[in-house]
Design a protein around this motif. Structure first.
Motif, mmCIF file in Angstrom:
data_model
loop_
_atom_site.group_PDB
_atom_site.id
_atom_site.type_symbol
_atom_site.label_atom_id
_atom_site.label_comp_id
_atom_site.label_asym_id
_atom_site.label_seq_id
_atom_site.Cartn_x
_atom_site.Cartn_y
_atom_site.Cartn_z
ATOM 1 N N UNK A 57 45.106 149.643 19.717
ATOM 2 C CA UNK A 57 43.881 150.132 19.096
ATOM 3 C C UNK A 57 43.146 148.971 18.471
ATOM 4 N N UNK A 58 41.829 148.994 18.567
ATOM 5 C CA UNK A 58 41.018 147.946 17.967
ATOM 6 C C UNK A 58 39.715 148.540 17.464
ATOM 7 N N UNK A 59 39.093 147.833 16.559
ATOM 8 C CA UNK A 59 37.811 148.248 15.999
ATOM 9 C C UNK A 59 36.870 147.051 16.032
ATOM 10 N N UNK A 60 35.579 147.353 16.080
ATOM 11 C CA UNK A 60 34.569 146.312 16.138
ATOM 12 C C UNK A 60 33.404 146.648 15.221
ATOM 13 N N UNK A 61 32.782 145.604 14.672
ATOM 14 C CA UNK A 61 31.557 145.799 13.930
ATOM 15 C C UNK A 61 30.459 146.293 14.858
ATOM 16 N N UNK A 66 29.347 145.795 22.062
ATOM 17 C CA UNK A 66 30.126 145.641 23.287
ATOM 18 C C UNK A 66 30.172 144.229 23.827
ATOM 19 N N UNK A 67 29.654 143.258 23.082
ATOM 20 C CA UNK A 67 29.623 141.890 23.566
ATOM 21 C C UNK A 67 30.927 141.125 23.304
ATOM 22 N N UNK A 68 31.725 141.592 22.342
ATOM 23 C CA UNK A 68 32.921 140.869 21.916
ATOM 24 C C UNK A 68 34.180 141.626 22.340
ATOM 25 N N UNK A 69 35.223 140.870 22.666
ATOM 26 C CA UNK A 69 36.513 141.464 22.995
ATOM 27 C C UNK A 69 37.601 140.711 22.239
ATOM 28 N N UNK A 83 33.578 136.060 22.878
ATOM 29 C CA UNK A 83 32.227 136.429 22.484
ATOM 30 C C UNK A 83 31.270 136.100 23.621
ATOM 31 N N UNK A 84 30.579 137.111 24.108
ATOM 32 C CA UNK A 84 29.646 136.957 25.219
ATOM 33 C C UNK A 84 28.231 137.306 24.782
ATOM 34 N N UNK A 85 27.251 136.830 25.537
ATOM 35 C CA UNK A 85 25.846 137.129 25.258
ATOM 36 C C UNK A 85 25.505 136.852 23.796
ATOM 37 N N UNK A 86 25.887 135.695 23.357
ATOM 38 C CA UNK A 86 25.704 135.339 21.952
ATOM 39 C C UNK A 86 24.231 135.262 21.582
ATOM 40 N N UNK A 87 23.961 135.640 20.326
ATOM 41 C CA UNK A 87 22.605 135.651 19.787
ATOM 42 C C UNK A 87 22.533 134.708 18.596
ATOM 43 N N UNK A 88 21.347 134.241 18.257
ATOM 44 C CA UNK A 88 21.219 133.379 17.064
ATOM 45 C C UNK A 88 21.780 134.031 15.804
#
Length: 123
Positions: A57-61, A66-69, A83-88
Motif C-alpha cells: 500500500x502506498x499514498x501520494x500527495x 500520477x507523475x511519481x512512483x 519522478x516523471x513529467x517534472x514541473x518547476x
C-alpha cells in the motif's frame, strides 16, 4: 540514531525525470513504512509519498497527479522515488524518513530525517 542518506537530485528541465534514492544507515527498515517529503523555500514540508513495510500500500500527495512512483527494496534497505513529467513547482529539497509498519501522512509521526537532496526543475 537512525540516519537516512538521500541521493539522485539535480537540475532537470520541465518535463524531465529523476529517480531519487534513500538508504537507511545503521538500522533495518524492513518492518517500517518509508516516506518522501519535500520542502520548497518559504513553504512547509509536505508529504510526497509513503509506502508500507510490505510494499502493498502506498499514498501520494495530490499535487503529483500520477507523475511519481515510490518503491522500495528491503534487501538494499532503500526506497526510491521515480519522478516523471517534472514541473518547476516540484523544485524543493526532498527528504526521506521512516516510521511504523503502515504508511502515515502526518509529518509529526516521523522523528528522523536525512540531509535531503535538492531537485531543481528549470529551463
Amino acid at each position: 540514531q537512525p540516519r537516512f542518506v538521500e541521493s539522485g537530485g539535480g537540475l532537470v528541465q520541465p518535463g524531465g525525470s529523476l529517480r531519487l534514492s534513500c538508504t537507511a544507515a545503521g538500522f533495518s527498515v524492513n518492518y517500517m513504512s518509508m516516506a518522501w517529503f519535500r520542502q520548497a523555500p518559504g513553504k512547509e514540508r509536505e508529504l510526497v509519498s509513503c509506502i508500507d513495510a510490505g510494499s502493498d500500500s502506498s499514498k501520494y500527495g495530490d499535487f503529483q497527479e500520477g507523475r511519481f512512483i515510490m518503491s522500495r527494496d528491503n534487501a538494499r534497505n532503500t526506497a526510491y522515488l521515480q519522478m516523471n513529467f517534472l514541473k518547476p513547482e516540484d523544485t524543493a529539497v526532498y527528504y526521506c524518513s521512516a516510521t511504523g509498519p503502515y504508511c502515515v501522512v502526518s509529518i509529526s509521526d516521523y522523528s528522523y530525517w536525512g540531509q535531503g537532496t535538492q531537485v531543481t526543475v528549470s529551463s
